[in-house]
Design an enzyme around this catalytic site. Sequence first.
Site, PDB file in Angstrom:
ATOM      1  N   SER A 102       0.809  -1.211   0.000  1.00  0.00           N
ATOM      2  CA  SER A 102       0.000   0.000   0.000  1.00  0.00           C
ATOM      3  C   SER A 102       0.846   1.266   0.000  1.00  0.00           C
ATOM      4  O   SER A 102       1.592   1.518  -0.935  1.00  0.00           O
ATOM      5  CB  SER A 102      -0.959  -0.034   1.185  1.00  0.00           C
ATOM      6  OG  SER A 102      -1.866   1.040   1.142  1.00  0.00           O
ATOM      7  N   ASP A 247      -5.978   1.859  -3.687  1.00  0.00           N
ATOM      8  CA  ASP A 247      -7.264   1.653  -3.019  1.00  0.00           C
ATOM      9  C   ASP A 247      -7.680   2.921  -2.272  1.00  0.00           C
ATOM     10  O   ASP A 247      -8.793   3.005  -1.749  1.00  0.00           O
ATOM     11  CB  ASP A 247      -7.240   0.438  -2.081  1.00  0.00           C
ATOM     12  CG  ASP A 247      -6.282   0.588  -0.915  1.00  0.00           C
ATOM     13  OD1 ASP A 247      -5.434   1.507  -0.920  1.00  0.00           O
ATOM     14  OD2 ASP A 247      -6.365  -0.239   0.027  1.00  0.00           O
TER      15      ASP A 247
END
Length: 453
Positions: A102, A247
Amino acid sequence: MVNNIPKLFGTSGIRGKFQEDVTIKLALDVSRALAKYIGGKGKKVVIGRDTRTSGKIMEHVMTAGLEECGCDVLLLGMVPTPVVGYATLKKHADAGIMITASHNPSPYTGIKLWNSDGLAYKQEQERTIEKIVYGQDFELVSWDELGTEYDISSFKDEYIKDIIKISEVDPEKPLKVVVDCANGAGSYLSPEALRKSGMDVITLNSQPDGFFPGRNPEPNSENLQELMKTVKALGADVGLAHDGDADRMIAIDENGNISDFDKLLTVIAKEFGGTVVTTVDASACLDTAMEKIGGNVLRTPVGDVHVAESINKNNATFGGEPSGTWLHPDFCMCPDGLLSGLRIVRAIQKNGKLSKQLDDIENYPTIREKVVCPNDKKQTVMNEVNKNFEKEFEDIKEILKIDGLRLSFNDGSWVLIRPSGTEPYVRITAEGKTQEHLDIIEEKSKNFLNKII
């Protein structure tokens, strides 16, 4: 099986430095454990990865682990996390794997698991995987029963088409959009989605590169200075920024100012109305805004999987974290930064300048700090927080232990102390009805933590 087993999963999957915290052996074992958990032979698993230099190795290893347990593997290649969640759902796969760390820096890697409905694995599911890994309790198949791998990279086209359709962006009202993909997994698809929606798109850091040469992949004010300047210099309507696996989404208004994360969440929550879900660390500005339109807010522990579970349980219209991780239950239960970006574009088309929409939301001064704390000290530190932190204050109205320790005060101010699930920090989040009270809360919180760490 003994209960005292190693905890591999944090608030957002397994994450750590490649070859130190997340080894090839661990990746192999997790894939084998997943295969056993979903039933092994004949089951299907989707795999995607971000741009990190370790991504392809991790993909090869996890593919091998699944295939030697009889599972078929559907390979997406380099894609944003939401494509994995959506492909798992649409391809009727039994599970999905996203190989990503991430927003963490280049040396990190990670593993996040997805259910067949596109929902991230819950804590109890992750605990089961941990037990299988710890017990080395795998079920390998013979040479003539090995799984097969399939290339489904073309699924990306279906995903782009579907998020454009559901976002309802009007191609007849083109906006100038600057998008900064951090050299991450959204580098190709986020600009493509915007262009195919009819927008005038300028890109920054949109060449995939696992060294993240353009900026650190965490989309915060410090890392988005170039985007902020570019939006203002080019007279763009909005800037959009993603993290390493896309995301998440953070927006820059037309004046080149980074949006307040809680206000940005509120802008979209107002578009949906009804019941929305957020986390214990989110601002009360969301509650105030939703009350005005007859909606309501539910809170969960930090972590998108908790938000997702509550959305499902309460039939909520929308949910998200102030970090820019938003869930769109009308599409898929996987956090989706690309769809979030399109919906911000649509909100500007409908309601006018982003700065005005943000200014219309009532807010209070907020701080989000992090104090360095080794992972092996977190439990001891939090024990001390739970035992003695409240003694630092006299005007406490409510004590909440849903996730860390949250103290609410008589004037509506609050503070939350909780350990990071992915990094060696303890986080302080606080909101004051006045700047003066917030300064007092911040000083007391930092001093308390610095004494005990």
